[in-house]
Design an enzyme around this catalytic site. Structure first.
Site, mmCIF file in Angstrom:
data_model
loop_
_atom_site.group_PDB
_atom_site.id
_atom_site.type_symbol
_atom_site.label_atom_id
_atom_site.label_comp_id
_atom_site.label_asym_id
_atom_site.label_seq_id
_atom_site.Cartn_x
_atom_site.Cartn_y
_atom_site.Cartn_z
ATOM 1 N N ASN A 9 -1.358 44.640 -8.869
ATOM 2 C CA ASN A 9 0.181 44.617 -8.503
ATOM 3 C C ASN A 9 0.287 44.659 -7.077
ATOM 4 O OD1 ASN A 9 2.696 45.489 -8.447
ATOM 5 N ND2 ASN A 9 2.378 47.443 -9.347
ATOM 6 N N TRP A 10 0.715 43.850 -6.380
ATOM 7 C CA TRP A 10 0.823 43.969 -4.709
ATOM 8 C C TRP A 10 1.932 44.786 -4.457
ATOM 9 C CZ3 TRP A 10 0.111 38.034 -2.718
ATOM 10 C CH2 TRP A 10 -0.994 37.748 -3.120
ATOM 11 N N LYS A 11 2.861 45.182 -5.263
ATOM 12 C CA LYS A 11 4.101 45.755 -4.730
ATOM 13 C C LYS A 11 4.676 45.393 -3.632
ATOM 14 C CE LYS A 11 1.621 49.852 -6.673
ATOM 15 N NZ LYS A 11 1.343 51.313 -6.750
ATOM 16 N N HIS A 96 7.359 49.922 -14.473
ATOM 17 C CA HIS A 96 6.302 50.303 -13.503
ATOM 18 C C HIS A 96 7.025 51.914 -13.177
ATOM 19 C CE1 HIS A 96 3.931 51.370 -10.359
ATOM 20 N NE2 HIS A 96 3.173 50.701 -10.695
ATOM 21 N N GLU A 98 7.386 53.132 -10.537
ATOM 22 C CA GLU A 98 8.162 53.058 -9.256
ATOM 23 C C GLU A 98 9.559 52.505 -9.453
ATOM 24 O OE1 GLU A 98 5.214 51.207 -7.051
ATOM 25 O OE2 GLU A 98 3.786 52.898 -7.199
ATOM 26 N N GLY A 174 -1.826 55.572 -6.783
ATOM 27 C CA GLY A 174 -1.978 55.657 -5.344
ATOM 28 C C GLY A 174 -2.449 56.866 -4.744
ATOM 29 N N SER A 214 -5.499 54.413 -9.185
ATOM 30 C CA SER A 214 -6.393 54.560 -8.427
ATOM 31 C C SER A 214 -7.896 54.048 -8.889
ATOM 32 C CB SER A 214 -6.707 56.105 -7.881
ATOM 33 O OG SER A 214 -5.657 56.533 -7.474
ATOM 34 N N GLY A 235 -3.376 48.536 -8.006
ATOM 35 C CA GLY A 235 -2.450 48.590 -6.883
ATOM 36 C C GLY A 235 -3.070 48.362 -5.733
ATOM 37 N N GLY A 236 -3.342 49.109 -4.966
ATOM 38 C CA GLY A 236 -4.247 49.227 -3.574
ATOM 39 C C GLY A 236 -5.304 48.349 -3.687
HETATM 40 C C1 PEP Z 1 -0.253 50.789 -9.752
HETATM 41 O O1 PEP Z 1 0.793 51.152 -9.073
HETATM 42 O O2 PEP Z 1 0.077 49.962 -10.729
HETATM 43 C C2 PEP Z 1 -1.383 51.061 -9.422
HETATM 44 C C3 PEP Z 1 -2.282 51.253 -10.485
HETATM 45 O O3 PEP Z 1 -1.438 51.546 -8.116
HETATM 46 P P1 PEP Z 1 -3.010 52.046 -7.813
HETATM 47 O O4 PEP Z 1 -4.185 51.283 -8.079
HETATM 48 O O5 PEP Z 1 -2.824 51.811 -5.977
HETATM 49 O O6 PEP Z 1 -3.034 53.570 -7.927
#
Ligand code: PEP
Length: 251
Positions: A9-11, A96, A98, A174, A214, A235-236
């Site tokens: 998920n590049w956001k 999501h 967010e 995150g 994470s 995500g990250g």
């Molecule tokens: C996400 O937002 O879908 C996610 C899992 O982010 P991260 O891996 O950065 O915690």
């Protein structure tokens, strides 16, 4: 047998040129050395059509991070499920935390988004997960159950087969704070039992349930070794090909 999947998920990261370069790098790497799980990248809307031109979608699926809760018309700035599908994308992330937290994506709104996504032939990565306060009050099970009931349990069993569930505890997104593998397995097994109560054991056993929060190459092997954790929503660590590949290799 349910599908094992690692999805990125590049956001709201990377301009078009950087996003295309990352997708090309992943495409080159993963077509040369085929992964032993499904891989999906979910990108900002503006990247989709360009990436769809060269991505080998038999190896890497392409998805959006959101879609509108309306079919079409005077909704300035919105992007419909039909538009997403017309780029060549096959997936969309809906729900999501967010989106729920910053953009008021309520259960009702999400229900509409899911219906429109399915109507337009997209598969849905549907996110659920509790906040830190809810976890501390030991309410995580009721929260995830209510999120499923509020937006996807209106679907028929046949329609539900197009849903990939992503369990993402908000306190782990995150933050660098991952749920332990045991914590994640416990709630994944619970989520599967809730799906079984609604749709029966066969549908539940076939539902892919991803962990997100994470997740990185260092903790992925322990998480992915659990029987009810079918992969990750990342995500990250999906923003650099080497980091993302490290997680894919753990699956
Ligand atoms: C996400 O937002 O879908 C996610 C899992 O982010 P991260 O891996 O950065 O915690």
């Amino acid at each position: 047998m349910r599908k094992k999947i690692v999805a990125g998920n590049w956001k709201m990261n990377m301009n078009l040129q950087d996003g295309v370069a990352l997708a090309k790098e992943l495409n080159d790497t993963l077509t040369a050395q085929k992964p032993n799980c499904g891989v999906i990248i979910c990108t900002p809307f503006i990247h989709l059509a360009s990436i769809a031109q060269f991505l080998d979608q038999s190896v890497i699926g392409l998805g959006a991070e959101n879609c509108a809760d309306k079919e079409k018309g005077a909704y300035t700035g919105e992007v419909s499920a039909e538009m997403v599908k017309s780029t060549g994308a096959q997936y969309v992330i809906i729900g999501h935390s967010e989106r729920r937290g910053y953009y008021n994506d309520t259960p009702e709104v999400l229900k509409e988004k899911v219906l429109l996504a399915l109507k337009n032939g997209l598969k849905v990565i549907f996110c659920i997960g509790e906040s830190l306060e809810e976890r501390e009050a030991n309410k995580q099970n009721e929260v995830v159950k209510a999120e499923l009931e509020g937006s996807v349990f209106n679907l028929s069993a046949e329609e539900f087969k197009n849903i990939i569930v992503a369990y993402e505890p908000i306190w782990a997104i995150g933050t660098g704070k991952t749920a332990t593998a045991d914590q994640a397995e416990e709630i994944h097994a619970y989520i599967r039992s809730v799906i079984a109560d609604k749709y029966g054991k066969e549908v539940a056993d076939d539902t892919t349930i991803l962990y997100g929060g994470s997740c990185k190459a260092s903790n992925a092997p322990e998480l992915f070794a659990k029987p009810d954790i079918d992969g990750g929503l990342i995500g990250g660590a999906s923003l650099k090909a080497a980091d993302f590949k490290g997680i894919i290799d753990a699956r």
